[in-house]
Design a protein around this motif. Sequence first.
Motif, PDB file in Angstrom:
ATOM      1  N   LEU A 163       0.882  -1.165   0.000  1.00 13.03           N
ATOM      2  CA  LEU A 163       0.000   0.000   0.000  1.00 13.03           C
ATOM      3  C   LEU A 163       0.921   1.216   0.000  1.00 13.03           C
ATOM      4  O   LEU A 163       1.322   1.712   1.041  1.00 13.03           O
ATOM      5  N   GLU A 164       1.270   1.692  -1.195  1.00 14.15           N
ATOM      6  CA  GLU A 164       2.358   2.650  -1.341  1.00 14.15           C
ATOM      7  C   GLU A 164       1.895   4.099  -1.241  1.00 14.15           C
ATOM      8  O   GLU A 164       0.740   4.433  -1.486  1.00 14.15           O
ATOM      9  N   ARG A 165       2.858   4.947  -0.857  1.00 15.56           N
ATOM     10  CA  ARG A 165       2.685   6.397  -0.791  1.00 15.56           C
ATOM     11  C   ARG A 165       1.404   6.794  -0.032  1.00 15.56           C
ATOM     12  O   ARG A 165       0.583   7.571  -0.514  1.00 15.56           O
ATOM     13  N   PRO A 166       1.179   6.300   1.198  1.00 13.31           N
ATOM     14  CA  PRO A 166      -0.021   6.688   1.939  1.00 13.31           C
ATOM     15  C   PRO A 166       0.017   8.163   2.308  1.00 13.31           C
ATOM     16  O   PRO A 166       1.085   8.729   2.581  1.00 13.31           O
ATOM     17  N   HIS A 167      -1.156   8.781   2.328  1.00 15.75           N
ATOM     18  CA  HIS A 167      -1.260  10.184   2.732  1.00 15.75           C
ATOM     19  C   HIS A 167      -2.679  10.451   3.216  1.00 15.75           C
ATOM     20  O   HIS A 167      -3.608   9.680   2.936  1.00 15.75           O
ATOM     21  N   MET A 168      -2.830  11.525   3.972  1.00 14.83           N
ATOM     22  CA  MET A 168      -4.099  11.788   4.648  1.00 14.83           C
ATOM     23  C   MET A 168      -4.340  13.292   4.758  1.00 14.83           C
ATOM     24  O   MET A 168      -3.397  14.084   4.876  1.00 14.83           O
ATOM     25  N   PHE A 169      -5.612  13.675   4.731  1.00 13.51           N
ATOM     26  CA  PHE A 169      -6.007  15.045   5.080  1.00 13.51           C
ATOM     27  C   PHE A 169      -7.456  15.012   5.559  1.00 13.51           C
ATOM     28  O   PHE A 169      -8.162  14.007   5.402  1.00 13.51           O
ATOM     29  N   VAL A 170      -7.871  16.110   6.165  1.00 14.77           N
ATOM     30  CA  VAL A 170      -9.240  16.235   6.672  1.00 14.77           C
ATOM     31  C   VAL A 170     -10.036  17.097   5.706  1.00 14.77           C
ATOM     32  O   VAL A 170      -9.599  18.192   5.317  1.00 14.77           O
ATOM     33  N   HIS A 171     -11.212  16.608   5.334  1.00 16.33           N
ATOM     34  CA  HIS A 171     -12.088  17.320   4.404  1.00 16.33           C
ATOM     35  C   HIS A 171     -13.520  17.203   4.919  1.00 16.33           C
ATOM     36  O   HIS A 171     -14.008  16.097   5.160  1.00 16.33           O
ATOM     37  N   ASP A 172     -14.171  18.342   5.105  1.00 16.12           N
ATOM     38  CA  ASP A 172     -15.545  18.367   5.637  1.00 16.12           C
ATOM     39  C   ASP A 172     -15.666  17.570   6.928  1.00 16.12           C
ATOM     40  O   ASP A 172     -16.653  16.858   7.158  1.00 16.12           O
ATOM     41  N   GLY A 173     -14.638  17.671   7.779  1.00 14.93           N
ATOM     42  CA  GLY A 173     -14.673  17.023   9.087  1.00 14.93           C
ATOM     43  C   GLY A 173     -14.353  15.544   9.084  1.00 14.93           C
ATOM     44  O   GLY A 173     -14.379  14.910  10.149  1.00 14.93           O
ATOM     45  N   LEU A 174     -14.018  14.971   7.924  1.00 15.51           N
ATOM     46  CA  LEU A 174     -13.703  13.550   7.823  1.00 15.51           C
ATOM     47  C   LEU A 174     -12.238  13.356   7.440  1.00 15.51           C
ATOM     48  O   LEU A 174     -11.656  14.174   6.731  1.00 15.51           O
ATOM     49  N   TYR A 175     -11.665  12.249   7.892  1.00 17.53           N
ATOM     50  CA  TYR A 175     -10.276  11.926   7.626  1.00 17.53           C
ATOM     51  C   TYR A 175     -10.205  11.002   6.410  1.00 17.53           C
ATOM     52  O   TYR A 175     -10.727   9.876   6.440  1.00 17.53           O
ATOM     53  N   TYR A 176      -9.583  11.497   5.354  1.00 17.46           N
ATOM     54  CA  TYR A 176      -9.455  10.729   4.116  1.00 17.46           C
ATOM     55  C   TYR A 176      -8.033  10.194   4.010  1.00 17.46           C
ATOM     56  O   TYR A 176      -7.062  10.945   4.070  1.00 17.46           O
ATOM     57  N   LEU A 177      -7.911   8.886   3.849  1.00 14.93           N
ATOM     58  CA  LEU A 177      -6.642   8.188   3.755  1.00 14.93           C
ATOM     59  C   LEU A 177      -6.539   7.552   2.364  1.00 14.93           C
ATOM     60  O   LEU A 177      -7.442   6.822   1.951  1.00 14.93           O
ATOM     61  N   PHE A 178      -5.442   7.843   1.662  1.00 15.48           N
ATOM     62  CA  PHE A 178      -5.260   7.353   0.302  1.00 15.48           C
ATOM     63  C   PHE A 178      -3.924   6.618   0.185  1.00 15.48           C
ATOM     64  O   PHE A 178      -2.984   6.882   0.936  1.00 15.48           O
ATOM     65  N   TRP A 179      -3.846   5.727  -0.802  1.00 19.39           N
ATOM     66  CA  TRP A 179      -2.596   5.057  -1.143  1.00 19.39           C
ATOM     67  C   TRP A 179      -2.691   4.543  -2.574  1.00 19.39           C
ATOM     68  O   TRP A 179      -3.762   4.540  -3.180  1.00 19.39           O
ATOM     69  N   SER A 180      -1.554   4.110  -3.133  1.00 18.04           N
ATOM     70  CA  SER A 180      -1.505   3.545  -4.483  1.00 18.04           C
ATOM     71  C   SER A 180      -1.121   2.076  -4.404  1.00 18.04           C
ATOM     72  O   SER A 180      -0.288   1.686  -3.575  1.00 18.04           O
ATOM     73  N   THR A 181      -1.713   1.284  -5.273  1.00 18.44           N
ATOM     74  CA  THR A 181      -1.432  -0.152  -5.326  1.00 18.44           C
ATOM     75  C   THR A 181      -1.417  -0.601  -6.784  1.00 18.44           C
ATOM     76  O   THR A 181      -2.235  -0.149  -7.588  1.00 18.44           O
ATOM     77  N   GLN A 182      -0.485  -1.504  -7.108  1.00 19.46           N
ATOM     78  CA  GLN A 182      -0.389  -2.040  -8.462  1.00 19.46           C
ATOM     79  C   GLN A 182      -1.119  -3.377  -8.566  1.00 19.46           C
ATOM     80  O   GLN A 182      -1.203  -4.132  -7.596  1.00 19.46           O
TER      81      GLN A 182
END
Length: 354
Positions: free
Chosen positions: A232-251
């Motif tokens: 689960l590569e390059r994970p990153h996170m930010f808060v948007h409209d009060g919710l925590y969004y977590l993203f990553w890239s996968t092949q």
Amino acid sequence: MAEDVVQLDPTLTLWDIWPVQLDNGDLVELPQGSLWVMLSAPRMADPDERHNMARMRLLLKTCEGWRDCGNLLPDGFSPGSREWSGSTRFDPGTGVVSLWFTAAGRRGQAQPDFEQRLFQAQGKLDLSGALPQVTQWQGLAQTVENQGQLYADLSIHQGVPGQIKGFRDPYWFRDPVDGQGYVLFTASRPPHASTTAYDGVIGLARADDLDGHGPFTLLPPLVDAYGLASELERPHMFVHDGLYYLFWSTQSHIFDPTVARGPTGLYGMVGPSLFGPFEPLNGSGLVLANPPSEPRQAYAWQVLPSLEVVSFIDFWGLKGGDILTDPALKQAQFAGAIAPVSRLRLTGATSSLI
């Protein structure tokens, strides 16, 4: 796609792009433009060799286009034989650029291996020249010691090409609720907690001081893909409209084919806090994917708080060709360049491409 490729230097390969961000995740906007970092290597016959020569490179994005500002770190500064992905933060009050990055291997080693360690350092942003530079680097230190209890210790467990274990890609995140700083990172389960190669997780470490320049304490994983996917590569996170969004890239090739085979793409989850509980976006977790006709054309997506999505062009225009069996096609169709920007809409647990 060929017309959209941003090629700064035909002698260089560029991949894994990320911005220099403020502490809240917003881009650093200078009079000259915004600052970015990409991995770079000399362009070679086999694109896969770039990982054995990777250096971080500073870029400037202006209204006229992109400018190459040279290597981010001075020669001989990194403790690794290569510099792999990380994140950067800028403090406008002090001019300090904080860097968290992956040191792959050991400086001076004769043969590159897959050992990965998390390091950090601080420099000063210098705007006195024709192009921005980061100078006066200091404070180089290992971000966290991995003892192999929560995550695979990669000084011992090396993996093999295409299925390497992870302890890399640190991403700085400050929780707006209490101001506590963390780094998220790509990792793998330790051997005592795994019986499969498909044991990728998103790891977490908590900063022991306010600015994140001191030691960090390892915490249990945020997301565990045990039995499903190995990276689960390059994970990153930010808060948007009060919710925590977590993203990553996968092949696509790192999914367990006996369970599921997802496309190469950007995946994500959303929850009410840094520690969840998380639910997959769009029901499956898939946010963006390469089209079936060109399954390798982009990778390493990062979603910005503005909901813009950046990535790099990988293998484009294959038209059904197989780079694993056709070395000439692999060389000819590897772009190693900046991809066009996409934009998302996020509404609760649903994402859509604008």
